[in-house]
Design an enzyme around this catalytic site. Structure first.
Site, PDB file in Angstrom:
ATOM      1  N   GLU A  39     -18.884   2.182  13.428  1.00 46.30           N
ATOM      2  CA  GLU A  39     -20.270   1.906  13.218  1.00 46.30           C
ATOM      3  C   GLU A  39     -20.934   1.895  14.755  1.00 46.30           C
ATOM      4  O   GLU A  39     -22.057   2.206  15.117  1.00 46.30           O
ATOM      5  CB  GLU A  39     -20.901   0.925  12.305  1.00 46.30           C
ATOM      6  CG  GLU A  39     -20.607   1.230  10.879  1.00 46.30           C
ATOM      7  CD  GLU A  39     -20.692  -0.176   9.881  1.00 46.30           C
ATOM      8  OE1 GLU A  39     -21.735  -0.190   9.109  1.00 46.30           O
ATOM      9  OE2 GLU A  39     -20.154  -0.973  10.125  1.00 46.30           O
ATOM     10  N   GLU A  46     -14.841   0.347   3.856  1.00 45.56           N
ATOM     11  CA  GLU A  46     -15.356  -0.811   2.858  1.00 45.56           C
ATOM     12  C   GLU A  46     -15.133  -0.502   1.217  1.00 45.56           C
ATOM     13  O   GLU A  46     -14.986  -1.714   0.637  1.00 45.56           O
ATOM     14  CB  GLU A  46     -16.828  -1.124   3.266  1.00 45.56           C
ATOM     15  CG  GLU A  46     -17.194  -1.726   4.443  1.00 45.56           C
ATOM     16  CD  GLU A  46     -17.082  -0.477   5.615  1.00 45.56           C
ATOM     17  OE1 GLU A  46     -17.183  -1.073   6.976  1.00 45.56           O
ATOM     18  OE2 GLU A  46     -16.732   0.774   5.337  1.00 45.56           O
TER      19      GLU A  46
END
Length: 268
Positions: free
Chosen positions: A122, A142
């Site tokens: 990210e 995730e």
């Protein structure tokens, strides 16, 4: 204002899991993730990274920022325990901290090798350029934790590769090799692992040769018009172009072109 400065100084009293190197001769700053072997990013580190990016953005000696890491892996992701211990209010700010490379007015390069997972991915997606290697693996894992990316990963990725490929990466926690990431437009360059530093240095030199004013204008325009209708984007581009027409850098660029010499830009 003094309170804000004091708060920033206190926050940066001891950097957690990274260090900063500034080379005035090269007009560059390196933010180096330094928590080997996997360079896990802590909650405090995210906040510190934001403040460091803001400080480097204000430093006139720095023209380009590089985010890189020590060891074989860029980052395997965030501190899982930190998520459990943090309040919902704190967690809701994570995306703002990780987006600091995108908000920075200067060019930001992510040099990725090895694991580039979770917040490591990210953070890289928030940079302007991503240089991958043959060892690089990008992933947003995730789903394996019963969670989704929380720092802009799925949204930024969808802008780059579309909803189909983003679902394939996010919903399956897929690992994307550097070469495939380059083919998909996630990485802007893919090189041999031993050439990562050389490729990064070359890109820094290339970017520094341009007008810093034109670079800042281009980055802001492209960021601001990403979701704008075409007519509005063209209008904003025209205004930005018009403002640069009166700059000393533009005059220098035109004169250098006609005189067949290399331009010397000052950022004015």
């Amino acid at each position: 204002m003094n309170q804000l400065v004091h708060k920033a100084q206190k926050l940066l009293a001891e950097l957690d899991g990274f260090r900063v190197e500034i080379s005035e001769a090269d007009s560059r700053a390196d933010i180096i993730l330094d928590r080997p072997p996997f360079n896990i990013v802590s909650m405090l580190q995210r906040e510190q990274l934001r403040v460091v990016f803001e400080a480097l953005d204000d430093d006139p000696k720095v023209r380009v920022i590089v985010v890189r890491a020590t060891g074989e892996h860029f980052s395997s992701g965030g501190d899982i325990k930190g998520f459990i211990e943090s309040s919902p209010e704190h967690v809701s700010k994570l995306a703002w901290n990780v987006a600091s490379p995108a908000r920075c007015s200067k060019p930001v390069i992510a040099a990725n090798r090895g694991y580039c997972f979770g917040v490591g991915f990210e953070l890289s997606l928030a940079c302007d350029f991503r240089i991958a290697t043959q060892t690089t693996l990008y992933a947003l894992p995730e789903q394996k934790l019963g969670q989704i990316p929380g720092s802009g990963g799925s949204v930024r990725l969808q802008k780059m590769v579309g909803i189909g490929r983003t679902k394939d990466i996010v919903m399956r926690s897929r690992r994307i090799p550097g070469a495939q990431a380059y083919d998909w437009g996630i990485a802007t360059e893919c090189v041999a692992d031993c050439d990562l530093e050389t490729a990064t240095d070359a890109l820094v030199r290339e970017l520094i040769a341009f007008s810093p004013l034109a670079q800042r204008t281009a980055k802001k325009l492209l960021n601001d018009t990403e979701d704008a209708p075409l007519s509005i984007a063209i209008e904003l581009e025209g205004h930005s172009y018009s403002r640069l027409r009166s700059s000393e850098d533009f005059r220098e660029g035109v004169e250098a072109f006609h005189e067949k010499r290399k331009a010397t830009f000052t950022g004015n």
